[in-house]
Design an enzyme around this catalytic site. Structure first.
Site, PDB file in Angstrom:
ATOM      1  N   GLU A 195     -17.339  56.017  69.652  1.00 33.96           N
ATOM      2  CA  GLU A 195     -17.830  57.126  70.912  1.00 33.96           C
ATOM      3  C   GLU A 195     -19.305  57.552  70.852  1.00 33.96           C
ATOM      4  OE1 GLU A 195     -15.225  60.648  70.539  1.00 33.96           O
ATOM      5  OE2 GLU A 195     -15.753  61.057  72.791  1.00 33.96           O
ATOM      6  N   ARG A 233     -12.570  59.792  57.071  1.00 33.21           N
ATOM      7  CA  ARG A 233     -11.549  60.678  57.133  1.00 33.21           C
ATOM      8  C   ARG A 233      -9.915  60.027  57.268  1.00 33.21           C
ATOM      9  NH1 ARG A 233     -13.641  63.341  62.205  1.00 33.21           N
ATOM     10  NH2 ARG A 233     -14.979  61.826  61.982  1.00 33.21           N
TER      11      ARG A 233
END
Ligand SMILES: O=P(O)(O)OC[C@H]1O[C@H](OP(=O)(O)OP(=O)(O)O)[C@H](O)[C@@H]1O
Ligand SMILES: Nc1ncnc2[nH]cnc12
Length: 183
Positions: free
Chosen positions: A108, A71
């Site tokens: 994460e 992204r």
């Protein structure tokens, strides 16, 4: 027209377009989706203008924007064009041809390895890293390690979103992060 908009208004425009998805991609994660920003030219323009303003004020000598897979690729080239500098890709492992160098890291929600073409950046070049989001900082930390390997000078990191509880800014120190929206 957009340049005349106050910063607060630009930030509101961006914040309105970030969608939270609880429990994606796994339970306990609130996924912050930036796709609606891309659908709205005014919001996307606000992101690029705020980054551009920040870079012109604080990093006038920047020579290259380095975008993180995937992204970071959505915002990086637009910013690089505005600044009149080049754009370089840091990719997930196995996607780049020719001689590359890589670093592994934890996310994460998983584990991965990033890599860059060895000749992408010259020793001593001043670079800024860009991504959509800073969570644990694992990805940006790995990208900073890649910059070290290539002897690039990191002027800082830019992200649209920073998840402050996850302390990614601590992880990437002494490199500095500039974020537009914090959760
Ligand atoms: O600060 P961190 O804990 O490292 O997490 C942040 C990274 O995680 C997301 O990418 P992801 O790896 O999901 O890949 P994608 O951009 O290819 O979807 C996001 O776009 C950042 O690159
Ligand atoms: N919570 C989150 N939302 C979107 N992208 C992410 N990358 C890592 N954590 C994320």
């Amino acid at each position: 027209m957009m340049a005349g908009r106050p910063t607060k208004e630009k930030l509101e425009l961006i914040t309105q377009k970030i969608r939270p998805f609880p429990d994606f991609p796994s339970k306990g994660i609130v996924f912050r989706d930036i796709c609606p920003i891309l659908k709205d030219p005014a919001a996307l323009n606000a992101v690029i203008e705020l980054f551009e303003e920040h870079v012109r004020e604080t990093c006038p000598g920047v020579q290259m924007i380095v975008g993180l897979d995937a992204r970071g690729f959505l915002f990086g080239p637009l910013l690089a064009q505005r600044l009149g500098v080049g754009f370089v890709l840091v990719r997930k492992k196995g996607k780049l041809p020719g001689p590359t160098t890589s670093v592994s890291y934890t996310l994460e929600y998983g584990k991965a390895e990033v890599e860059i073409q060895e000749d992408a950046i010259e020793a001593g070049q001043k670079v800024l890293l860009i991504d959509d989001l800073l969570a644990t900082g694992g990805t940006l930390y790995a990208a900073c390690e890649l910059m070290k390997k290539l002897k690039a000078e990191v002027l800082g990191c830019l992200v649209v979103i920073e998840l402050t509880d996850l302390k990614g800014a601590e992880r990437i120190k002494p490199n500095h992060v500039f974020s537009l929206v914090q959760y």
